[in-house]
Design an enzyme around this catalytic site. Structure first.
Site, PDB file in Angstrom:
ATOM      1  N   LYS A 187      37.030 -10.807 -31.628  1.00  7.51           N
ATOM      2  CA  LYS A 187      36.682  -9.434 -31.998  1.00  7.51           C
ATOM      3  C   LYS A 187      36.378  -8.614 -30.750  1.00  7.51           C
ATOM      4  CE  LYS A 187      33.667 -11.362 -34.353  1.00  7.51           C
ATOM      5  NZ  LYS A 187      32.444 -11.679 -35.100  1.00  7.51           N
ATOM      6  N   GLU A 236      39.254 -18.047 -44.418  1.00 10.32           N
ATOM      7  CA  GLU A 236      37.787 -17.920 -44.381  1.00 10.32           C
ATOM      8  C   GLU A 236      37.330 -16.830 -45.349  1.00 10.32           C
ATOM      9  OE1 GLU A 236      35.435 -15.418 -42.102  1.00 10.32           O
ATOM     10  OE2 GLU A 236      36.931 -15.188 -40.505  1.00 10.32           O
TER      11      GLU A 236
HETATM   12  N1  PSU Z   1      36.180 -11.009 -37.572  1.00  9.50           N
HETATM   13  C1  PSU Z   1      36.232  -9.947 -38.402  1.00  9.50           C
HETATM   14  N2  PSU Z   1      35.368  -9.859 -39.403  1.00  9.50           N
HETATM   15  C2  PSU Z   1      34.445 -10.833 -39.615  1.00  9.50           C
HETATM   16  C3  PSU Z   1      34.385 -11.963 -38.750  1.00  9.50           C
HETATM   17  C4  PSU Z   1      35.280 -12.003 -37.744  1.00  9.50           C
HETATM   18  O1  PSU Z   1      37.039  -9.058 -38.245  1.00  9.50           O
HETATM   19  O2  PSU Z   1      33.690 -10.711 -40.568  1.00  9.50           O
HETATM   20  C5  PSU Z   1      33.386 -13.054 -39.020  1.00  9.50           C
HETATM   21  C6  PSU Z   1      34.062 -14.432 -38.942  1.00  9.50           C
HETATM   22  O3  PSU Z   1      33.719 -15.142 -40.104  1.00  9.50           O
HETATM   23  C7  PSU Z   1      33.440 -15.061 -37.727  1.00  9.50           C
HETATM   24  C8  PSU Z   1      32.075 -14.463 -37.749  1.00  9.50           C
HETATM   25  O4  PSU Z   1      33.430 -16.471 -37.806  1.00  9.50           O
HETATM   26  O5  PSU Z   1      32.339 -13.096 -38.070  1.00  9.50           O
HETATM   27  C9  PSU Z   1      31.318 -14.601 -36.453  1.00  9.50           C
HETATM   28  O6  PSU Z   1      30.012 -14.170 -36.637  1.00  9.50           O
HETATM   29  P1  PSU Z   1      28.913 -14.464 -35.526  1.00  9.50           P
HETATM   30  O7  PSU Z   1      29.272 -13.589 -34.375  1.00  9.50           O
HETATM   31  O8  PSU Z   1      27.604 -14.094 -36.176  1.00  9.50           O
HETATM   32  O9  PSU Z   1      29.021 -15.920 -35.228  1.00  9.50           O
END
Ligand code: PSU
Ligand code: MN
Length: 286
Positions: A140, A8
């Site tokens: 996370k 990603e």
């Molecule tokens: N985990 C990390 N850094 C990130 C992300 C996840 O350590 O930048 C990103 C991934 O791309 C994940 C996204 O799909 O954050 C999720 O964001 P949101 O909570 O806005 O859906």
């Protein structure tokens, strides 16, 4: 044909600071190659969805100031506006499967946010609807982990623990929550992927890999930093897609870079494990 691993790009464009984001992206690609597979980073360049980036394209993307964080809902928009975009887990999973690449490595998936149980990442419904294999270090730790874990269960996502029994909490190896099944080898995962496909199930398999011991930050140490970051986000009215990058940045500051070092270590490690799984799956499908 050769085994491939999708990567990603939101973690590069929004999850990590410049210029270390570029170094880490290259480390992930290197880890996939070392494992005998081909790394393909998904991203959007000037409105064009990309399956794999050249080193020049990666360098350009990593250094850009204006990049859109693209989740599934953003893909139609960005193809029309012609912007640059980093793809999240949901968008990457979609693009990877469309290109015939079942295995995908990331850092941590999105989930249910703390405080606001209505703020649920598009990653979760994507995992419920798209049959890939996502290698991650759990969700996370800034999230509401118990609610995120429950939601995976509700959605029928198979959660495996890579040589571990507990669902990892990203920077930390422990969470107190169980995985559905512990696995020791890539061959076991590949065989479960094949059974999922034979059954015609549409859910992803989530392979959770704990952060390498040497870089992991104990949960007790992360807890306070996360609570502080959360309070700051509420005070500053940070919401929606801005929230994750904001929290990750605050944590890196609060832990004097230890969270960043953990993030770096787990990203490469996940890429390495994903390469093993892609290779094992390629072999049983051959
Ligand atoms: N985990 C990390 N850094 C990130 C992300 C996840 O350590 O930048 C990103 C991934 O791309 C994940 C996204 O799909 O954050 C999720 O964001 P949101 O909570 O806005 O859906
Ligand atoms: Mn959100």
């Amino acid at each position: 044909m050769n085994p491939k691993v999708a990567l990603e790009s939101t973690v590069i464009t929004h999850g990590l600071p410049q210029p270390v984001n570029l170094e880490i992206a290259r480390e992930m690609q290197e880890a996939v190659r070392a494992g005998g597979a081909e790394p393909l980073m998904m991203a959007v360049l000037a409105g064009e969805t990309q399956v794999g980036l050249s080193d020049t394209q990666l360098e350009d993307l990593a250094a850009r100031a204006e990049v859109r964080k693209c989740s599934l809902r953003d893909l139609p928009i960005i193809r029309q506006t012609g912007e640059y975009g980093g793809t999240t887990v949901s968008a990457t999973l979609f693009l990877a499967l469309r290109a015939g690449i079942p295995v995908f490595a990331t850092g941590g998936i999105g989930g249910v946010h703390r405080g606001d149980a209505m703020d649920i990442s598009a990653d979760l419904p994507a995992l419920a609807q798209l049959p890939g294999t996502v290698v991650c270090a759990g969700a996370k730790s800034i999230l509401d982990l118990p609610r995120t874990r429950e939601r995976l269960e509700t959605d029928g996502v198979t959660v495996l623990g890579w040589q571990c029994d507990e669902f990892p909490a990203f920077y930390s190896r422990e969470s107190g929550m169980a995985v559905d099944q512990r696995v020791e080898s890539a061959a076991e995962v590949a065989s479960m992927m094949r059974e999922r496909d034979r059954l015609g199930l549409k859910q992803s398999i989530l392979v959770t890999v704990p952060c390498p011991q040497s870089a992991a930050v104990p949960w007790a140490e992360m807890e306070d930093a996360i609570a502080d970051a959360e309070t700051a986000a509420i005070a500053q009215g940070i919401m929606g897609k801005e929230l994750t990058p904001f929290l990750l940045n605050r944590l890196a500051e609060a832990t004097q870079g230890r969270s960043l070092a953990a993030n770096r270590a787990l990203l490469s490690n996940n890429a390495r494990v994903a390469a093993q799984i892609a290779t094992a799956f390629f072999e049983i499908e051959a």
